[in-house]
Design a protein around this motif. Structure first.
Motif, PDB file in Angstrom:
ATOM      1  N   THR A 133       0.911  -1.205   0.113  1.00  0.00           N
ATOM      2  CA  THR A 133       0.060   0.124  -0.086  1.00  0.00           C
ATOM      3  C   THR A 133       0.696   1.332  -0.123  1.00  0.00           C
ATOM      4  O   THR A 133       0.435   2.460  -0.656  1.00  0.00           O
ATOM      5  CB  THR A 133      -0.837   0.046   1.360  1.00  0.00           C
ATOM      6  OG1 THR A 133      -1.650  -1.036   1.201  1.00  0.00           O
ATOM      7  CG2 THR A 133      -1.792   1.210   1.226  1.00  0.00           C
ATOM      8  N   ARG A 140       1.378   6.725  -6.649  1.00  0.00           N
ATOM      9  CA  ARG A 140       0.301   7.770  -7.076  1.00  0.00           C
ATOM     10  C   ARG A 140       1.014   9.246  -6.719  1.00  0.00           C
ATOM     11  O   ARG A 140       0.673  10.193  -7.468  1.00  0.00           O
ATOM     12  CB  ARG A 140      -0.811   7.605  -6.150  1.00  0.00           C
ATOM     13  CG  ARG A 140      -1.846   6.226  -6.458  1.00  0.00           C
ATOM     14  CD  ARG A 140      -2.944   6.241  -5.488  1.00  0.00           C
ATOM     15  NE  ARG A 140      -3.676   7.172  -5.266  1.00  0.00           N
ATOM     16  CZ  ARG A 140      -3.607   8.133  -4.269  1.00  0.00           C
ATOM     17  NH1 ARG A 140      -3.092   7.707  -3.189  1.00  0.00           N
ATOM     18  NH2 ARG A 140      -4.583   9.156  -4.011  1.00  0.00           N
ATOM     19  N   GLY A 153      -6.151   3.343  -4.014  1.00  0.00           N
ATOM     20  CA  GLY A 153      -6.552   1.970  -4.208  1.00  0.00           C
ATOM     21  C   GLY A 153      -5.833   1.229  -5.285  1.00  0.00           C
ATOM     22  O   GLY A 153      -5.401   1.912  -6.289  1.00  0.00           O
ATOM     23  N   ILE A 154      -5.558  -0.165  -4.831  1.00  0.00           N
ATOM     24  CA  ILE A 154      -4.776  -0.870  -5.774  1.00  0.00           C
ATOM     25  C   ILE A 154      -5.461  -1.108  -6.959  1.00  0.00           C
ATOM     26  O   ILE A 154      -4.871  -1.538  -8.119  1.00  0.00           O
ATOM     27  CB  ILE A 154      -4.190  -2.182  -5.241  1.00  0.00           C
ATOM     28  CG1 ILE A 154      -2.990  -2.723  -5.822  1.00  0.00           C
ATOM     29  CG2 ILE A 154      -5.158  -3.115  -4.789  1.00  0.00           C
ATOM     30  CD1 ILE A 154      -2.254  -3.787  -5.254  1.00  0.00           C
ATOM     31  N   ARG A 155      -6.672  -1.113  -6.980  1.00  0.00           N
ATOM     32  CA  ARG A 155      -7.323  -1.466  -8.197  1.00  0.00           C
ATOM     33  C   ARG A 155      -7.194  -0.677  -9.365  1.00  0.00           C
ATOM     34  O   ARG A 155      -7.216  -0.864 -10.627  1.00  0.00           O
ATOM     35  CB  ARG A 155      -8.928  -1.406  -8.116  1.00  0.00           C
ATOM     36  CG  ARG A 155      -9.324   0.018  -7.649  1.00  0.00           C
ATOM     37  CD  ARG A 155     -10.957  -0.221  -7.303  1.00  0.00           C
ATOM     38  NE  ARG A 155     -11.538   0.932  -6.548  1.00  0.00           N
ATOM     39  CZ  ARG A 155     -11.572   1.494  -5.433  1.00  0.00           C
ATOM     40  NH1 ARG A 155     -10.736   0.741  -4.552  1.00  0.00           N
ATOM     41  NH2 ARG A 155     -12.064   2.607  -5.322  1.00  0.00           N
ATOM     42  N   HIS A 156      -6.413   0.658  -9.056  1.00  0.00           N
ATOM     43  CA  HIS A 156      -6.304   1.675 -10.478  1.00  0.00           C
ATOM     44  C   HIS A 156      -4.663   1.273 -10.841  1.00  0.00           C
ATOM     45  O   HIS A 156      -4.261   2.102 -11.658  1.00  0.00           O
ATOM     46  CB  HIS A 156      -6.319   3.031  -9.797  1.00  0.00           C
ATOM     47  CG  HIS A 156      -7.860   3.366  -9.687  1.00  0.00           C
ATOM     48  ND1 HIS A 156      -8.822   3.381 -10.365  1.00  0.00           N
ATOM     49  CD2 HIS A 156      -8.380   3.316  -8.170  1.00  0.00           C
ATOM     50  CE1 HIS A 156     -10.063   3.698  -9.387  1.00  0.00           C
ATOM     51  NE2 HIS A 156      -9.593   3.485  -8.209  1.00  0.00           N
ATOM     52  N   LEU A 157      -4.288   0.187 -10.601  1.00  0.00           N
ATOM     53  CA  LEU A 157      -2.876   0.026 -10.859  1.00  0.00           C
ATOM     54  C   LEU A 157      -2.742  -0.112 -12.185  1.00  0.00           C
ATOM     55  O   LEU A 157      -1.513   0.222 -12.756  1.00  0.00           O
ATOM     56  CB  LEU A 157      -2.108  -1.174 -10.050  1.00  0.00           C
ATOM     57  CG  LEU A 157      -0.663  -1.276 -10.233  1.00  0.00           C
ATOM     58  CD1 LEU A 157       0.090  -0.376  -9.535  1.00  0.00           C
ATOM     59  CD2 LEU A 157      -0.256  -2.671  -9.377  1.00  0.00           C
ATOM     60  N   ASN A 158      -3.762  -0.792 -12.732  1.00  0.00           N
ATOM     61  CA  ASN A 158      -3.462  -0.958 -14.396  1.00  0.00           C
ATOM     62  C   ASN A 158      -3.306   0.305 -15.129  1.00  0.00           C
ATOM     63  O   ASN A 158      -2.629   0.282 -15.980  1.00  0.00           O
ATOM     64  CB  ASN A 158      -4.462  -1.920 -14.802  1.00  0.00           C
ATOM     65  CG  ASN A 158      -4.232  -3.437 -14.249  1.00  0.00           C
ATOM     66  OD1 ASN A 158      -3.167  -3.975 -14.064  1.00  0.00           O
ATOM     67  ND2 ASN A 158      -5.288  -3.994 -13.955  1.00  0.00           N
ATOM     68  N   ARG A 159      -4.167   1.219 -14.636  1.00  0.00           N
ATOM     69  CA  ARG A 159      -4.257   2.491 -15.341  1.00  0.00           C
ATOM     70  C   ARG A 159      -2.999   3.118 -15.353  1.00  0.00           C
ATOM     71  O   ARG A 159      -2.475   3.857 -16.361  1.00  0.00           O
ATOM     72  CB  ARG A 159      -5.276   3.419 -14.778  1.00  0.00           C
ATOM     73  CG  ARG A 159      -6.624   3.094 -15.088  1.00  0.00           C
ATOM     74  CD  ARG A 159      -7.642   3.736 -14.553  1.00  0.00           C
ATOM     75  NE  ARG A 159      -7.570   5.166 -14.988  1.00  0.00           N
ATOM     76  CZ  ARG A 159      -8.135   6.018 -13.972  1.00  0.00           C
ATOM     77  NH1 ARG A 159      -9.098   5.767 -12.885  1.00  0.00           N
ATOM     78  NH2 ARG A 159      -7.905   7.297 -14.304  1.00  0.00           N
ATOM     79  N   THR A 190       3.315  -8.442  -4.152  1.00  0.00           N
ATOM     80  CA  THR A 190       1.877  -9.162  -4.604  1.00  0.00           C
ATOM     81  C   THR A 190       2.130 -10.459  -4.716  1.00  0.00           C
ATOM     82  O   THR A 190       1.466 -11.283  -4.043  1.00  0.00           O
ATOM     83  CB  THR A 190       1.169  -8.454  -5.761  1.00  0.00           C
ATOM     84  OG1 THR A 190       1.217  -7.012  -5.761  1.00  0.00           O
ATOM     85  CG2 THR A 190       0.069  -9.102  -6.197  1.00  0.00           C
ATOM     86  N   SER A 283     -19.160  -7.290   3.924  1.00  0.00           N
ATOM     87  CA  SER A 283     -19.327  -8.067   2.875  1.00  0.00           C
ATOM     88  C   SER A 283     -21.092  -8.543   2.946  1.00  0.00           C
ATOM     89  O   SER A 283     -21.276  -8.949   1.883  1.00  0.00           O
ATOM     90  CB  SER A 283     -18.466  -9.232   2.918  1.00  0.00           C
ATOM     91  OG  SER A 283     -18.608 -10.259   3.921  1.00  0.00           O
TER      92      SER A 283
END
Length: 342
Positions: A133, A140, A153-159, A190, A283
């Motif tokens: 993180t 970023r 957030g790591i979900r934007h790593l591909n961008r 990862t 969840s």
């Protein structure tokens, strides 16, 4: 068991030992090195040995039990009120003995080697997640300094990766090289996180207790392993509410004069289990999880009139009480709504 209590203030190299009778009569005070302490305790008759619950206390508890001593661990906050005047090692050792003589004192159960080993794997994974993180946030920040803004957030790593590999993005060569180095570090961490996660899932699959816990909705392998590694024997809690309070899933009280004043969640207990239970509860409150909530149930009524986070805390408290019931009765999860219908 002899009429003898030995309080020990643990340290890395120098141990302070306070010997006293059950009535409080001081028999000796000794300052011993690490090697001297082991040899000294081997010569003592079986006694009640008390440590503060600290980093090495569980190891020394097992060592003392191997020498036929009875061992008890006390949380440091319960020892502190019994320290007389100035704080030093000798005063701490004496305070440990005085605290242990209190009839209402609460003790910490020593951990086994298996529990400490599972906890080490669990904490290793958590440490890698925090480090990854930090690397993602550094990436970023570096891109932000050059006019490229990305959400957290790591979900934007591909961008971010696509931008860095784009030669016409306008990033200087040195900055692109630094970003690629950060991407390599993130990829390495990862892979190590995935490896640790697989190891924890294997440990959860090998344990009957962990498999039983996973029958509850919102409890996965990581939560099950955390309960095994960090949770004490459930038999020491009289009710499930005591276990929930131990986790810190109860409101903080400041009551007086018969008037109850309840505040925020105490957060005074075991943080790892508490955090995972809250994540598991959240969840169940997502749009997908809400489909499994029966209409008119306690959970659906709470969602209709309370904020989602408050409902998640209440649900985590309920899950903690259910975990206590499952482990004390050696039973799998039973849905309360279905049990009422039956």
């Amino acid at each position: 068991m002899q009429n003898m209590m030995i309080g020990v203030d643990l340290a890395k190299n120098v141990f302070q030992v306070h010997g006293a009778s059950q009535t409080g009569e001081v028999l000796y005070r000794k300052k011993l090195s690490r090697k001297q302490f082991s040899a000294f305790m081997a010569l003592q008759e079986p006694s009640l040995v008390i440590f503060e619950a600290c980093g090495s206390a569980h190891y020394w508890a097992r060592e003392m039990e191997a020498l036929d001593h009875e061992v008890r661990l006390i949380a440091p906050q319960y020892v502190r009120p019994f320290v007389k005047r100035q704080k030093n090692d000798a005063a701490d050792a004496e305070a440990i003995v005085i605290a242990a003589r209190q009839p209402e004192m609460r003790f910490v159960e020593p951990k086994t080697i298996e529990q400490q080993s599972r906890a080490a794997v669990f904490r290793g994974r958590e440490r890698l997640v925090h480090q990854r993180t930090a690397d993602v946030n550094a990436l970023r920040a570096l891109l932000y300094e050059h006019g490229h803004v990305f959400p957290a957030g790591i979900r934007h790593l591909n961008r971010m990766t696509a931008l860095i590999e784009d030669e016409i993005s306008g990033l200087p060569m040195l900055i692109r090289e630094e970003c690629k180095d950060l991407l390599a570090q993130i990829a390495e961490k990862t892979a190590r996180i995935i490896e640790r996660t697989a190891k924890l899932k294997t440990l959860a699959a090998q344990s009957d207790k962990a498999r039983r816990l996973q029958t509850m909705p919102g409890v996965g392998p990581l939560t099950a392993v955390a309960v095994e590694a960090f949770g004490p024997d459930m038999a020491q809690f009289k009710t499930g509410r005591d276990f929930a309070a131990w986790l810190g899933l109860v409101p903080k009280q400041h009551s007086s004069g018969g008037k109850e004043r309840l505040g925020r969640m105490t957060k005074a207990g075991q943080a790892d289990i508490r955090r995972l239970l809250i994540i598991g509860a959240m969840s169940r409150l997502t749009w997908l999880g809400r489909r499994t909530i029966p209409a008119g149930s306690w959970l659906s009524r709470m969602l209709a009139r309370k904020p989602k986070m408050l409902v998640a805390i209440a649900l985590a408290n309920k899950m903690a009480r259910q975990i206590w019931a499952m482990l004390t009765k050696n039973e799998n999860y039973r849905d309360p709504a279905l049990a009422v219908v039956a």
